[in-house]
Design a protein around this motif. Structure first.
Motif, PDB file in Angstrom:
ATOM      1  N   VAL A   1      25.942 -18.769  43.932  1.00 36.43           N
ATOM      2  CA  VAL A   1      26.604 -19.773  44.757  1.00 36.43           C
ATOM      3  C   VAL A   1      27.846 -19.165  45.387  1.00 36.43           C
ATOM      4  CG1 VAL A   1      25.781 -21.685  43.315  1.00 36.43           C
ATOM      5  CG2 VAL A   1      28.023 -20.667  42.864  1.00 36.43           C
ATOM      6  N   SER A   2      28.422 -19.885  46.313  1.00 39.23           N
ATOM      7  CA  SER A   2      29.700 -19.506  46.910  1.00 39.23           C
ATOM      8  C   SER A   2      30.756 -20.495  46.434  1.00 39.23           C
ATOM      9  CB  SER A   2      29.629 -19.565  48.439  1.00 39.23           C
ATOM     10  OG  SER A   2      28.693 -18.641  48.923  1.00 39.23           O
ATOM     11  N   ALA A   3      31.989 -20.031  46.307  1.00 35.14           N
ATOM     12  CA  ALA A   3      33.088 -20.928  45.950  1.00 35.14           C
ATOM     13  C   ALA A   3      33.176 -22.022  47.005  1.00 35.14           C
ATOM     14  CB  ALA A   3      34.400 -20.159  45.863  1.00 35.14           C
ATOM     15  N   GLY A   4      33.268 -23.261  46.566  1.00 38.40           N
ATOM     16  CA  GLY A   4      33.347 -24.400  47.470  1.00 38.40           C
ATOM     17  C   GLY A   4      31.993 -24.937  47.917  1.00 38.40           C
ATOM     18  N   GLU A   5      30.916 -24.260  47.568  1.00 41.13           N
ATOM     19  CA  GLU A   5      29.576 -24.685  47.987  1.00 41.13           C
ATOM     20  C   GLU A   5      29.104 -25.893  47.176  1.00 41.13           C
ATOM     21  OE1 GLU A   5      25.083 -22.888  48.681  1.00 41.13           O
ATOM     22  OE2 GLU A   5      26.455 -21.762  47.409  1.00 41.13           O
ATOM     23  N   THR A   6      28.453 -26.829  47.861  1.00 38.25           N
ATOM     24  CA  THR A   6      27.834 -27.977  47.217  1.00 38.25           C
ATOM     25  C   THR A   6      26.337 -27.730  47.167  1.00 38.25           C
ATOM     26  OG1 THR A   6      29.552 -29.476  47.988  1.00 38.25           O
ATOM     27  CG2 THR A   6      27.459 -30.479  47.338  1.00 38.25           C
ATOM     28  N   VAL A   7      25.770 -27.801  45.972  1.00 36.67           N
ATOM     29  CA  VAL A   7      24.351 -27.532  45.746  1.00 36.67           C
ATOM     30  C   VAL A   7      23.711 -28.760  45.103  1.00 36.67           C
ATOM     31  CG1 VAL A   7      22.680 -26.073  44.522  1.00 36.67           C
ATOM     32  CG2 VAL A   7      24.782 -25.054  45.438  1.00 36.67           C
ATOM     33  N   ARG A   8      22.541 -29.103  45.597  1.00 37.62           N
ATOM     34  CA  ARG A   8      21.732 -30.165  44.989  1.00 37.62           C
ATOM     35  C   ARG A   8      20.710 -29.484  44.091  1.00 37.62           C
ATOM     36  NH1 ARG A   8      16.674 -32.463  47.118  1.00 37.62           N
ATOM     37  NH2 ARG A   8      16.220 -34.320  45.888  1.00 37.62           N
ATOM     38  N   PHE A   9      20.748 -29.798  42.796  1.00 37.58           N
ATOM     39  CA  PHE A   9      19.789 -29.250  41.839  1.00 37.58           C
ATOM     40  C   PHE A   9      18.734 -30.302  41.545  1.00 37.58           C
ATOM     41  CE2 PHE A   9      23.660 -26.859  40.905  1.00 37.58           C
ATOM     42  CZ  PHE A   9      23.176 -25.562  40.863  1.00 37.58           C
ATOM     43  N   VAL A  10      17.471 -29.942  41.738  1.00 41.98           N
ATOM     44  CA  VAL A  10      16.351 -30.782  41.328  1.00 41.98           C
ATOM     45  C   VAL A  10      15.807 -30.125  40.068  1.00 41.98           C
ATOM     46  CG1 VAL A  10      14.042 -31.610  41.907  1.00 41.98           C
ATOM     47  CG2 VAL A  10      15.823 -31.535  43.669  1.00 41.98           C
ATOM     48  N   LEU A  11      15.783 -30.870  38.980  1.00 40.61           N
ATOM     49  CA  LEU A  11      15.475 -30.341  37.658  1.00 40.61           C
ATOM     50  C   LEU A  11      14.181 -30.954  37.152  1.00 40.61           C
ATOM     51  CD1 LEU A  11      19.119 -31.019  36.741  1.00 40.61           C
ATOM     52  CD2 LEU A  11      18.168 -28.753  37.211  1.00 40.61           C
ATOM     53  N   GLU A  12      13.226 -30.086  36.793  1.00 41.38           N
ATOM     54  CA  GLU A  12      11.912 -30.551  36.343  1.00 41.38           C
ATOM     55  C   GLU A  12      11.643 -30.022  34.948  1.00 41.38           C
ATOM     56  OE1 GLU A  12       9.285 -28.997  39.342  1.00 41.38           O
ATOM     57  OE2 GLU A  12      10.072 -30.348  40.884  1.00 41.38           O
ATOM     58  N   ASN A  13      11.465 -30.930  33.978  1.00 40.48           N
ATOM     59  CA  ASN A  13      11.176 -30.512  32.607  1.00 40.48           C
ATOM     60  C   ASN A  13       9.678 -30.263  32.474  1.00 40.48           C
ATOM     61  OD1 ASN A  13      10.832 -30.103  29.868  1.00 40.48           O
ATOM     62  ND2 ASN A  13      12.183 -31.766  29.264  1.00 40.48           N
ATOM     63  N   LYS A  14       9.312 -28.982  32.418  1.00 39.69           N
ATOM     64  CA  LYS A  14       7.916 -28.559  32.290  1.00 39.69           C
ATOM     65  C   LYS A  14       7.548 -28.265  30.839  1.00 39.69           C
ATOM     66  CE  LYS A  14       7.236 -28.053  36.836  1.00 39.69           C
ATOM     67  NZ  LYS A  14       6.145 -28.590  37.617  1.00 39.69           N
ATOM     68  N   GLY A  15       8.508 -28.439  29.928  1.00 38.53           N
ATOM     69  CA  GLY A  15       8.278 -28.143  28.519  1.00 38.53           C
ATOM     70  C   GLY A  15       7.743 -29.335  27.757  1.00 38.53           C
ATOM     71  N   ASN A  16       7.665 -29.167  26.439  1.00 38.28           N
ATOM     72  CA  ASN A  16       7.196 -30.228  25.543  1.00 38.28           C
ATOM     73  C   ASN A  16       8.336 -30.897  24.789  1.00 38.28           C
ATOM     74  OD1 ASN A  16       4.333 -29.896  25.982  1.00 38.28           O
ATOM     75  ND2 ASN A  16       4.543 -27.945  24.913  1.00 38.28           N
ATOM     76  N   LEU A  17       9.569 -30.432  25.008  1.00 37.58           N
ATOM     77  CA  LEU A  17      10.743 -30.946  24.313  1.00 37.58           C
ATOM     78  C   LEU A  17      11.741 -31.532  25.299  1.00 37.58           C
ATOM     79  CD1 LEU A  17      11.297 -27.859  21.990  1.00 37.58           C
ATOM     80  CD2 LEU A  17      10.216 -30.034  21.358  1.00 37.58           C
ATOM     81  N   VAL A  18      12.633 -32.378  24.811  1.00 34.53           N
ATOM     82  CA  VAL A  18      13.760 -32.853  25.610  1.00 34.53           C
ATOM     83  C   VAL A  18      14.650 -31.644  25.877  1.00 34.53           C
ATOM     84  CG1 VAL A  18      15.856 -34.262  25.577  1.00 34.53           C
ATOM     85  CG2 VAL A  18      13.714 -35.194  24.671  1.00 34.53           C
ATOM     86  N   HIS A  19      15.098 -31.495  27.141  1.00 34.22           N
ATOM     87  CA  HIS A  19      15.995 -30.400  27.507  1.00 34.22           C
ATOM     88  C   HIS A  19      17.155 -30.933  28.331  1.00 34.22           C
ATOM     89  CE1 HIS A  19      13.620 -27.195  25.856  1.00 34.22           C
ATOM     90  NE2 HIS A  19      12.551 -27.605  26.517  1.00 34.22           N
ATOM     91  N   GLU A  20      18.192 -30.125  28.378  1.00 29.59           N
ATOM     92  CA  GLU A  20      19.393 -30.455  29.125  1.00 29.59           C
ATOM     93  C   GLU A  20      19.646 -29.365  30.162  1.00 29.59           C
ATOM     94  OE1 GLU A  20      23.903 -31.649  27.877  1.00 29.59           O
ATOM     95  OE2 GLU A  20      23.145 -29.759  27.087  1.00 29.59           O
ATOM     96  N   PHE A  21      20.195 -29.765  31.299  1.00 29.98           N
ATOM     97  CA  PHE A  21      20.737 -28.833  32.285  1.00 29.98           C
ATOM     98  C   PHE A  21      22.200 -29.206  32.385  1.00 29.98           C
ATOM     99  CE2 PHE A  21      22.019 -27.486  36.517  1.00 29.98           C
ATOM    100  CZ  PHE A  21      21.442 -26.227  36.631  1.00 29.98           C
TER     101      PHE A  21
END
Length: 175
Positions: free
Chosen positions: A62-82
């Protein structure tokens, strides 16, 4: 853990019953790592897949000051955190995530939403709603919009007990 954190922007974090933005645990956003962003101001969207126990991709630039939209997809079998934070923020947050397991909030591959509302006393609960973090059940997705500051030691990580230690973290590097 405070319930008074209310900086979640409706356009920044998409919530569903199975996706909960991370922590009234007191380890939310901070000026050293950035702040919640606005989706319409994101310069790009990065899709991150969460597996048992790794991310794809494993590094984000990333760049300092940059705004990023993260789309997060849990492909595992457990609860996960980002969770976006520094290593010390993750270390502190892992202790609180252990409490979520001990109280039955995180149950392997599912979340007990009723237990998340449990009153822990003094205005504390097991809610997980900081704008720099999202907790996702298997097969579900979530979103975080984040504006990065110029912090050189930022990671994204899963702080569910044992996951970070198993290698479920990645580096945020600056251009």
């Amino acid at each position: 853990m405070t319930l008074t954190k209310s900086m979640v922007l409706a356009s920044a974090v998409a919530l569903s019953p199975a996706v909960l933005a991370g922590g009234t645990h007191g380890h939310g956003h901070g000026s050293s790592i950035g702040e919640p962003g606005v989706a319409s101001e994101a310069s790009r969207t990065i899709t991150v897949e969460l597996y048992d126990n790794y991310y794809e991709p494993e590094q984000i630039e990333v760049s300092a000051g940059e705004t990023v939209r993260f789309v997060l997809e849990n492909k595992g079998n457990l609860v996960h955190e980002f969770n976006i934070g520094t290593p010390s923020m993750h270390e502190a947050h892992q202790e609180e995530m252990m409490m979520m397991v001990e109280h039955g909030v995180i149950q392997g591959g599912k979340l007990n939403h009723h237990m998340m509302e449990m009153d822990m006393g003094n205005g504390h609960s097991m809610k997980h709603d900081d704008p720099n973090s999202v907790l996702i059940e298997p097969g579900k997705s979530g979103e975080i919009v984040w504006t990065f500051s110029n912090e050189s030691n930022i990671e994204f990580a899963c702080n569910v007990p044992g996951h970070y230690q198993a290698g479920m973290y990645g580096d945020v590097t600056f251009k």
